[in-house]
Design an enzyme around this catalytic site. Structure first.
Site, PDB file in Angstrom:
ATOM      1  N   CYS A  22       6.596   7.873 -46.991  1.00 13.92           N
ATOM      2  CA  CYS A  22       6.934   7.633 -48.401  1.00 13.92           C
ATOM      3  C   CYS A  22       5.692   7.199 -49.172  1.00 13.92           C
ATOM      4  O   CYS A  22       5.295   6.029 -49.136  1.00 13.92           O
ATOM      5  CB  CYS A  22       8.033   6.572 -48.497  1.00 13.92           C
ATOM      6  SG  CYS A  22       8.493   6.210 -50.198  1.00 13.92           S
TER       7      CYS A  22
ATOM      8  N   CYS B  60       6.346   4.534 -51.821  1.00 10.87           N
ATOM      9  CA  CYS B  60       6.546   3.176 -51.285  1.00 10.87           C
ATOM     10  C   CYS B  60       5.216   2.583 -50.809  1.00 10.87           C
ATOM     11  O   CYS B  60       4.957   1.402 -51.013  1.00 10.87           O
ATOM     12  CB  CYS B  60       7.498   3.173 -50.090  1.00 10.87           C
ATOM     13  SG  CYS B  60       8.881   4.280 -50.235  1.00 10.87           S
ATOM     14  N   ASP B  61       4.383   3.380 -50.140  1.00  9.43           N
ATOM     15  CA  ASP B  61       3.245   2.809 -49.408  1.00  9.43           C
ATOM     16  C   ASP B  61       1.868   3.175 -49.949  1.00  9.43           C
ATOM     17  O   ASP B  61       0.865   2.626 -49.480  1.00  9.43           O
ATOM     18  CB  ASP B  61       3.316   3.250 -47.925  1.00  9.43           C
ATOM     19  CG  ASP B  61       4.578   2.720 -47.259  1.00  9.43           C
ATOM     20  OD1 ASP B  61       5.041   1.641 -47.675  1.00  9.43           O
ATOM     21  OD2 ASP B  61       5.087   3.373 -46.344  1.00  9.43           O
TER      22      ASP B  61
END
Ligand code: NAP
Length: 312
Positions: free
Chosen positions: A139, A142-143
């Site tokens: 992701c 997300c990261d």
């Protein structure tokens, strides 16, 4: 003593609250069925992880989360009942009553639409599992921010790989795209953006063999599939984007699936079991987009309404 589970009865149950499920909810409830959506997490599904969606008609550019919020507000307007954060333990699809059981609840309905989507496919190479969350991520949204001024390798040549690689250039100093062929699968418009980006370097005809590290990822070993030459790329992160597998484990063998595990439907979204429909990424569809999932959901709910009228 065993805890008595709370029981709920609806005309139509929808399993999964992404674009397919929310659209099915809107059509089902608007068709005057008592309709509920059960989801293992919050509603919105996979698009809530996408930073930008620019091909959903009428929204030239939208955040994935914002777009799905609109879907949910629309479902609320028609009073679709929502049961988020419910881990489904079992599903009974055969017979007149369709039954979903969670830890604390039993849901029964006359018809059910399966909209549980798909999950990221794994590379299945040494180091992938070991370094998950320590450099290996599925992701970018997300990261990505953890990789400021670092080097990242994205694996894959489809829309996801190229779009996420482009997104990761906001943080990383360099992004390698490792692809097993010398031609990308991604849409031409997305390819062109990547070709123009000086931070992106393509590594064609190559497959990853191993992800290496100490505490965190330090490199990836790749093999050139034309020459068999093995080489190493120093990297801080590996983002595999090699497609999706259906979230269909719950449905066992009783429902017909294709060789890749996606549920087979006809054009009415009917599955091999009466009163059971499938919509969105989970089914054997040629295109997995928000708009096609929403369309599937609309079709599935429309035929679920007809089915319920017929059995009454
Ligand atoms: P995809 O289109 O199936 O592409 C997967 C890529 O990974 C392909 O390039 C494939 O190579 C490669 N691959 C597959 N297995 C591999 C393996 N074991 N090792 C190395 N490489 C492997 O998947 P996706 O990009 O996730 O997209 C899924 C669907 O969502 C598509 O329909 C896509 O159009 C859609 N999508 C759309 C958007 C958008 O329009 N904004 C954004 C994201 C996704 P080959 O090319 O050689 O098969």
């Amino acid at each position: 003593m065993e805890k008595v589970k709370e029981e709920f009865n609806f005309d139509l149950l929808i399993l999964g609250g992404g674009p397919a499920g929310l659209s099915a909810g809107i059509y089902g409830a608007r068709g005057e069925l008592s309709t509920a959506i059960v989801d293992i997490s919050m509603l919105g599904g996979q698009p809530t992880n996408y930073l930008e969606i620019e091909n959903y008609p009428s929204y030239a550019m939208s955040g994935g989360y914002e777009l799905m919020e609109k879907f949910e507000e629309h479902a609320d307007k028609f009073n679709v009942k929502k049961f988020p954060m419910e881990e489904v333990l079992s599903v009974k699809l055969k017979g007149d009553d369709k039954i979903i059981e969670t830890e604390s609840k039993i849901f029964k309905s006359k018809a059910i639409i399966l909209c549980t989507g798909a999950k990221a496919r794994k590379l299945g190479i040494p180091g992938e599992k070991e370094f998950a969350g320590r450099g290996v991520s599925y992701c970018a949204v997300c990261d990505g921010a953890f990789f400021k001024n670092k080097v990242i390798c994205v694996v894959g040549g489809g829309n996801s790989a190229i779009e996420e690689a482009l997104y990761l250039t906001k943080f990383a100093s360099k992004v390698y795209i490792i692809h097993r062929r010398d031609e990308l699968r991604a849409d031409k418009i997305i390819q062109q953006r990547a070709f123009k980006n000086p931070q992106i370097e393509f590594v064609y005809n190559s497959v990853p063999l191993e992800i290496v590290g100490d505490n965190m990822v330090t490199s990836i070993i790749i093999k050139d599939v034309k020459t068999d030459k093995v080489s190493e790329i120093k990297t801080n992160g590996v983002f595999p984007y090699i497609g999706f597998a259906a979230n269909a484990e719950l449905y066992t063998d009783e429902i017909e699936k294709d060789k890749n595990g996606f549920i087979i439907t006809n054009e009415k979204m009917e599955t091999s079991i009466k009163g059971v429909y499938a919509a969105g990424d989970l089914r054997n569809t040629p295109l997995r987009q928000v708009i096609t999932a929403a369309s599937d959901g609309a079709i599935a709910a429309t035929y679920a309404i007809k089915y319920i009228e017929e059995i009454k």
